[in-house]
Design an enzyme around this catalytic site. Structure first.
Site: not given
Length: 238
Positions: A77, A212
């Site tokens: 990320s 995620h």
């Protein structure tokens, strides 16, 4: 040959995230966590406030930690953005380059990042919105004392991430492996596929089960996937 895997954490996290990785025997990689300022043993230092500052600091630490070894960069990320910009800086400086850039849970550069308006949020609002965005609540945020330590770095990282705008640059002469949770609602498959335009040395997109923060549910699955990727890298080295 064992590859030194330089690991950059997601927003707000510290290098301790990766220290359990060192306990994985018989892997093709040896983990070297890269600590960012404003957290853990670097707590008294101010967090980075720009991508350029972060890339410069990380490039220096990566080069020093490599000590002449072959290495790869890994980031998840926010960490993927910093890993990419660090690789760009290494190229610009004529420094030794990673054998592979491994980006996880991140849209390609140029794709707009989620905008939270970090500066206008209270600490409680920031933690709540980041948790909703990632679909993951770190247990540390439930402890008021720990949260007080973590939030300043989280705020700084998210501010960098939401204002990130890469310049117009040539693709990297470094292969890129992209990891994405198949149920990731934050990073679409199309956004992940756009990483292919940022390298001239080969690209692959690998699906991982989960959302995620897929690795939070299956660290062993991530380690196994990285092992496969980096064994292939090692086989190709002269």
């Amino acid at each position: 040959m064992t590859i030194a895997l330089m690991c950059l954490p997601y927003a707000g996290a510290g290098a301790s995230l990766f220290r359990p990785w060192r306990e994985q025997p018989d892997r093709a990689f040896q983990v070297t966590p890269i600590q960012l300022p404003g957290r853990e043993e670097r707590f008294i230092e101010d967090p980075y406030t720009s991508v350029g500052e972060a890339a410069a600091g990380c490039a220096e630490r990566v080069t020093a930690a490599a000590q002449g070894r072959q290495f790869a960069l890994f980031g998840h990320s926010f960490g993927a953005v910093i890993a990419y910009e660090t690789a760009r800086l290494l190229v610009a400086d004529g420094a030794p380059l990673p054998q592979r850039l491994i980006v996880s849970g991140a849209a390609a550069p140029g794709v707009a990042r989620p905008y939270l308006g970090v500066d206008g949020l209270s600490d409680d609002e920031l933690v709540e919105r980041v948790g909703a965005l990632a679909g993951y609540d770190h247990e540390a945020f439930a402890d008021p004392d720990l949260r007080e330590l973590i939030v300043p770095a989280l705020r700084a990282d998210m501010a960098i991430n939401e204002t990130y705008r890469p310049g117009t640059v040539d693709p990297l002469p470094v292969p890129i492996t992209v990891l994405r949770g198949m149920d990731d609602d934050l990073v679409t498959r199309m956004d992940a596929e756009l990483w292919s335009g940022h390298t001239t040395a080969g690209y692959e997109l690998l699906d991982m089960p989960g959302g995620h923060m897929y690795f939070a549910e299956d660290w062993q699955g991530l380690w196994a996937k990285l092992d496969v990727v980096l064994r292939d890298v090692a086989r190709r080295l002269p």
